[in-house]
Each structure stands twice: as C-alpha cells, then as structure tokens.
Design an enzyme around this catalytic site. Structure first.
Site, PDB file in Angstrom:
ATOM      1  N   THR A   1       0.997 -13.412 -67.011  1.00  0.00           N
ATOM      2  CA  THR A   1       1.557 -13.261 -68.148  1.00  0.00           C
ATOM      3  C   THR A   1       2.190 -12.092 -68.421  1.00  0.00           C
ATOM      4  O   THR A   1       1.299 -11.412 -67.469  1.00  0.00           O
ATOM      5  CB  THR A   1       1.402 -13.788 -69.461  1.00  0.00           C
ATOM      6  OG1 THR A   1       0.347 -13.649 -69.369  1.00  0.00           O
ATOM      7  CG2 THR A   1       1.317 -15.559 -69.613  1.00  0.00           C
TER       8      THR A   1
ATOM      9  N   ARG B   1       7.186 -12.073 -74.136  1.00  0.00           N
ATOM     10  CA  ARG B   1       7.123 -13.042 -73.561  1.00  0.00           C
ATOM     11  C   ARG B   1       7.721 -13.569 -72.158  1.00  0.00           C
ATOM     12  O   ARG B   1       8.635 -14.217 -71.905  1.00  0.00           O
ATOM     13  CB  ARG B   1       6.808 -13.818 -74.924  1.00  0.00           C
ATOM     14  CG  ARG B   1       6.186 -15.450 -75.158  1.00  0.00           C
ATOM     15  CD  ARG B   1       6.085 -15.992 -75.929  1.00  0.00           C
ATOM     16  NE  ARG B   1       5.534 -15.225 -76.668  1.00  0.00           N
ATOM     17  CZ  ARG B   1       3.623 -15.424 -77.175  1.00  0.00           C
ATOM     18  NH1 ARG B   1       3.448 -16.327 -76.481  1.00  0.00           N
ATOM     19  NH2 ARG B   1       3.681 -14.201 -77.979  1.00  0.00           N
TER      20      ARG B   1
ATOM     21  N   TYR C   1      23.986 -17.943 -66.393  1.00  0.00           N
ATOM     22  CA  TYR C   1      23.244 -18.442 -65.561  1.00  0.00           C
ATOM     23  C   TYR C   1      22.847 -17.830 -64.157  1.00  0.00           C
ATOM     24  O   TYR C   1      23.475 -17.297 -63.747  1.00  0.00           O
ATOM     25  CB  TYR C   1      24.234 -20.054 -65.466  1.00  0.00           C
ATOM     26  CG  TYR C   1      23.250 -21.237 -65.946  1.00  0.00           C
ATOM     27  CD1 TYR C   1      21.715 -21.020 -65.534  1.00  0.00           C
ATOM     28  CD2 TYR C   1      24.263 -21.753 -66.664  1.00  0.00           C
ATOM     29  CE1 TYR C   1      21.089 -21.989 -66.857  1.00  0.00           C
ATOM     30  CE2 TYR C   1      23.264 -22.581 -67.460  1.00  0.00           C
ATOM     31  CZ  TYR C   1      21.754 -22.840 -67.355  1.00  0.00           C
ATOM     32  OH  TYR C   1      21.127 -23.737 -67.820  1.00  0.00           O
TER      33      TYR C   1
ATOM     34  N   LYS D   1       0.199 -10.495 -72.019  1.00  0.00           N
ATOM     35  CA  LYS D   1      -0.906 -10.201 -73.247  1.00  0.00           C
ATOM     36  C   LYS D   1      -2.050  -8.431 -73.280  1.00  0.00           C
ATOM     37  O   LYS D   1      -0.880  -7.802 -74.020  1.00  0.00           O
ATOM     38  CB  LYS D   1      -1.829 -11.231 -72.735  1.00  0.00           C
ATOM     39  CG  LYS D   1      -1.545 -12.264 -72.590  1.00  0.00           C
ATOM     40  CD  LYS D   1      -2.745 -13.688 -71.908  1.00  0.00           C
ATOM     41  CE  LYS D   1      -2.603 -14.484 -72.079  1.00  0.00           C
ATOM     42  NZ  LYS D   1      -1.243 -15.866 -71.451  1.00  0.00           N
TER      43      LYS D   1
ATOM     44  N   ASP E   1      -5.455 -15.778 -61.022  1.00  0.00           N
ATOM     45  CA  ASP E   1      -4.843 -16.317 -62.257  1.00  0.00           C
ATOM     46  C   ASP E   1      -4.774 -14.779 -63.057  1.00  0.00           C
ATOM     47  O   ASP E   1      -6.414 -15.000 -63.327  1.00  0.00           O
ATOM     48  CB  ASP E   1      -4.510 -17.222 -63.410  1.00  0.00           C
ATOM     49  CG  ASP E   1      -3.949 -17.400 -64.126  1.00  0.00           C
ATOM     50  OD1 ASP E   1      -3.612 -16.264 -65.459  1.00  0.00           O
ATOM     51  OD2 ASP E   1      -3.675 -18.398 -65.143  1.00  0.00           O
TER      52      ASP E   1
ATOM     53  N   GLU F   1      20.166 -19.011 -61.132  1.00  0.00           N
ATOM     54  CA  GLU F   1      19.510 -19.941 -60.807  1.00  0.00           C
ATOM     55  C   GLU F   1      19.584 -19.148 -59.292  1.00  0.00           C
ATOM     56  O   GLU F   1      20.974 -19.322 -58.523  1.00  0.00           O
ATOM     57  CB  GLU F   1      20.109 -21.557 -60.447  1.00  0.00           C
ATOM     58  CG  GLU F   1      20.036 -22.226 -61.935  1.00  0.00           C
ATOM     59  CD  GLU F   1      20.225 -23.912 -61.659  1.00  0.00           C
ATOM     60  OE1 GLU F   1      20.062 -24.303 -60.871  1.00  0.00           O
ATOM     61  OE2 GLU F   1      19.991 -23.823 -63.129  1.00  0.00           O
TER      62      GLU F   1
HETATM   63  N1  DSN Z   1      -2.680 -19.334 -74.777  1.00  0.00           N
HETATM   64  C1  DSN Z   1      -3.529 -18.238 -73.922  1.00  0.00           C
HETATM   65  C2  DSN Z   1      -4.028 -17.397 -74.112  1.00  0.00           C
HETATM   66  O1  DSN Z   1      -4.706 -17.941 -75.896  1.00  0.00           O
HETATM   67  O2  DSN Z   1      -5.823 -17.593 -73.580  1.00  0.00           O
HETATM   68  C3  DSN Z   1      -3.618 -18.795 -72.296  1.00  0.00           C
HETATM   69  O3  DSN Z   1      -2.229 -19.959 -72.174  1.00  0.00           O
END
Ligand code: DSN
Length: 476
Positions: free
Chosen positions: A270, A279, A64, A273, A241, A66
């Site tokens: 994120t 992730r 942990y 991607k 974003d 935090e």
């Molecule tokens: N789930 C993601 C996407 O497929 O673009 C975005 O949250």
C-alpha cells in the site's frame, strides 16, 4: 512548510463543498479536529502531506484510462500517461525495482494483481494463451473450462493470521484462501519469532507455488535472503507483501537481507501506511513478471484513478528525500522507546519488543480482552486496534492483543521522550480497567474504567499533542 495562503484556500474549498452538501464539509472539518485531538497509534495509519492531499483533489479523477501507458482502451489519455509514468519512475528509483505498476486501488487489489500475475506466468496454460489472443467473437466456453482445470488447486503458503499475517495471505475469509490450497506458517511458541527451519521443512512437504512473506501484526524484521533460499529450494515464487513496512524500506532502515526488493519476484504494497502517501497500492516486479503484472487492469482492477496516481507520484518523490529517510529512522527508534516504556511498566509484548514500526501488546495479564482494552483506550483519547496474538484463546473478534505503531505520531514530531509518556498513558488506562461483571461471569466486551482516568489521560495527551501540532499553520 505550509504556506499561509493554504488556510484560506482550504476554507474556500470546504465552503464550495458545503454549498452543495454541508454535511460533507462538516464531517471533513470534524475529521481534522478529531485526528488533531487524539493519540493516533493505529500501526497502519499515517498523515499524508498537503501536497499529496491536494494532488488528489483534481479533474484527473474524471478520465478513464484502462490499460497501461501508451496502450489504453480509451482515447485522450496523454496526461494520465504522464502521471502514471512519473509515479512508476519514482517508485522504481525509490525501491531499486525493475518495474513498478502503480494502478492498484488498495493493498488487497495489489495482492490480487500479484497472485494473478504469478498464476499466469507460472502455470503452463495453452487455454490462457488462446483466451488472451482471442477476440470477443472467438471466445469459447471450452477454453474457460480448460483454463479453470489448468489453474486448478495451486498452493500458497503464507503467515497465519494469528501470527501476524494478513487476510490476503490465504486466510479462508479472503478470496486468496478460496483461490488456492493453503498452508500457513506460524511463529515459534517460545520466542514468537518466525522459525525459518520449521518454515523450510513445511515448504518442502507442502511444495507451494507461491510463498508469501510479509505481515500486518508481526513486530520484527524478516530475513528475505532466507525466504528466497527456501522458495528456490521448493521451486516457489517469492511474493512479498510489504504494505506495513514499505516506509522502512523506502527510508533505508531495512537494507541488505531485510530489504525484500532484491530477493522477491513480486512485491506488493500500500502507499498510505509507513510510506505516508495517499490511500492506494502498487506492485513491484522483476523483468520476468512485469508483463503479467501490467495486465492488472482490466484483468483484476477497474480503471486506474488518475488523481490518486498523481498523489502517489508526489508521495514517492517525497520518500526519495533525506528528510523521509530521517523520518523512517525515527519511526523505528520511537517504536523501540515505546516498547521499552511499556516493558518497564510491566506490559507484556509479543516477541518481547519490536524492531520495526509496530508493537503487539498482550493484555491478558490485565485480565482484559483486546476489545475491552481497545474501548477503554479509545474512551481516553488513545486510538489503537485490537488484534489476535499467536494462539489467541479469545479468537479474532475479542482477541487478547492490542496493536500499536509509531508512523503517525512520528509524522507529527513525537520523539522518544514523548513515546515514553505515551507508554505511561497506555499503562495507566490498562491498569485501571476491569471487565464488567455479568450474570454469566466477566464480560469479554464490557469494561469498567476507574473514575477520572479517561479525563486525566486525555488531558495529558492534549499536552503532548499541543507540542506537535498536526498540519501546523493550517487554521481550520
Ligand atoms: N487494514 C490494514 C491494517 O490495519 O494492517 C491491513 O489491511
């Protein structure tokens, strides 16, 4: 390069898992087999490297921590401090940001951290100051009530969902649409592109506290200098974003006015991607917003995941290499080749093409819904997802669109000629699919795929995939 030993190491790891719960080991093996055998075109997915995957499977998960580096609510966090500092240091260098906060567990979490930080920084709230300074014993319910009043009805302006924006940009089914009064901007009905003049006019009228730029289904680049100008004109914070296109920023495909980092106050993303990491999420901030962003845990987030921050550090380090820049360039080139391949075969693309990593197909020309096209493609071994198109007559469930992207197959080594073949396979499926008839007329979900098409497309896909194996050398 995967060392030869990796195959036996992985086999042993899965045997250890199987000794407790064989179904999990089996599902893990099967997932690899399934991913190897399908054309993965989901624009938000990728394949992380083995160093990234392995960095996640350790006892860093057991701690942990935090708080922030050097300021934790638990004892014994020296190693997590190292992990978090290394990840933040790489992210700051990679993106040229003043500050990186690498704790968010997902994109939605990262966006929530950003929203809270912007509210806390922008809204003059004596109640918030009192609450932050209070010990548990001094907390007064009156202060919370005052805080709610002081924070009341702030405004956010983001891209609408059907134009390609994301749920978290103020959509009513997400907390962002409930926390804020919301106004969305769309795209030009003829070109499908963001209309900056219309956006400016709407911002002047609506006067948002926050302008959100970014998307999950818009196949074009954004000019962040113009977005900054509009934000400044109306006194808004510019929040970007970049979850979808972080890999193109990291890989220096998006530079100058297309790079959000020098223009935005806060950037969230994120890691999994186009950036090809584990992730998770992260937030970049200017010096001004950094202290508020660092309050993400425990304000918005649960305890940071030490093992995932370790994998983020490895991913950011990978993204700082020339090889990653070459990868990012290929992602964009391959998307163009895929778009050209589809257009020349008569498929309609929203905005007429792409200049990032994704494409949005309008399948209404084939008399199909997105849902039917998605299912017929899946039956043929082509994994995509249905998506609304601007002003979609079929709504967000059935949709009229299919969203596809090139990051994953580019990681496998697909080139422009391969993507032209992918365009051929997609077109063959779409041309040979028809809506099933029902007593009430054509179905929006059921479909008929002409005999033999799925098998033929799968076989051709296997040939392409065999030339670009996933995790080559890993025998599992
Ligand atoms: N789930 C993601 C996407 O497929 O673009 C975005 O949250």
């Amino acid at each position: 390069m995967i060392p030869e030993a990796a195959s036996s190491v992985y086999a042993q790891i899965l045997d250890i898992v199987a000794s407790v719960e064989p179904r999990i080991a089996e599902a893990t093996r099967k997932e690899l087999a399934d991913q190897r055998a399908s054309l993965k075109l989901i624009a938000s997915e990728n394949y992380a490297s083995l160093p990234i995957l392995l960095a996640m499977g350790t006892w860093l998960s057991d701690k942990y921590a935090e708080g922030t580096v050097g300021h934790r609510f638990y004892a014994g966090c020296a190693n997590i401090d190292t992990v978090e500092s290394v990840a933040a240091e790489h992210a700051e260098a990679l993106f040229g940001a003043d500050h990186a906060y690498v704790q968010p567990h997902s994109g939605i979490d990262a966006n929530l951290v950003a929203y809270w930080a912007i509210l806390a920084h922008r809204i003059e709230s004596p109640a918030l100051k009192r609450l932050e300074a209070a010990t548990v014993n001094d907390l007064a319910e009156d202060d919370w009530e005052t805080l709610r009043r002081e924070f009341n009805a702030q405004k956010v302006m983001g891209m609408s969902l059907d134009a390609g924006g994301h749920l978290t940009h103020g959509f009513r089914h997400n907390i962002s649409g409930k926390m804020f009064e919301q106004h969305s901007y769309g795209t030009n009905p003829v070109t499908g592109l963001i209309d900056y003049d219309a956006l400016r006019a709407a911002a002047r009228e609506f006067k948002p506290l926050i302008i959100v730029a970014g998307y999950s289904a818009y196949p074009r680049r954004i000019n962040f200098r113009i977005m900054r100008e509009i934000a400044d004109e109306v006194g808004a914070t510019l929040f970007v974003d970049m979850a979808h296109f972080a890999g193109l920023v990291a890989g220096k495909v998006f530079t100058g006015e297309e790079n959000p980092v020098p223009y935005a106050d806060v950037v969230a993303s994120t890691t999994h991607k186009s950036l090809r990491g584990p992730r998770g999420g992260f937030v970049l901030a200017t010096k001004e917003y950094a202290p508020a962003v660092d309050k993400g845990c425990p304000m918005v987030l649960g305890g940071p995941l030490g093992h995932v921050m370790a994998a983020k550090a490895v991913a950011f380090a990978e993204a700082r290499t020339v090889a990653f820049q070459e990868y990012a360039v290929k992602v964009a080139e391959n998307a163009k080749a895929l778009a050209e391949g589809l257009l020349k075969r008569g498929v309609r693309l929203v905005t007429g093409g792409t200049d990032n990593h994704l494409l949005l197909l309008d399948v209404s020309g084939f008399a199909l819904t997105g849902r039917q096209a998605e299912s017929a493609l899946l039956e043929s071994g082509v994994v995509t997802n249905r998506n609304s198109i601007p002003r979609d007559p079929n709504g967000a469930w059935y949709t009229s669109g299919i969203r596809i992207g090139t990051p994953a197959l580019t990681t496998r080594g697909f080139d422009e000629a391969d993507f032209d073949q992918v365009a051929d396979l997609i077109t063959e499926v779409l041309k040979n699919t028809t809506p099933a008839s029902t007593p009430k007329g054509p179905s929006k979900a059921k479909y008929v795929l002409a005999d033999g098409v799925a098998d033929r497309v799968k076989a051709r896909a296997q040939e392409l995939l065999a030339d670009s194996p996933l995790y080559p050398g890993l025998q599992l």
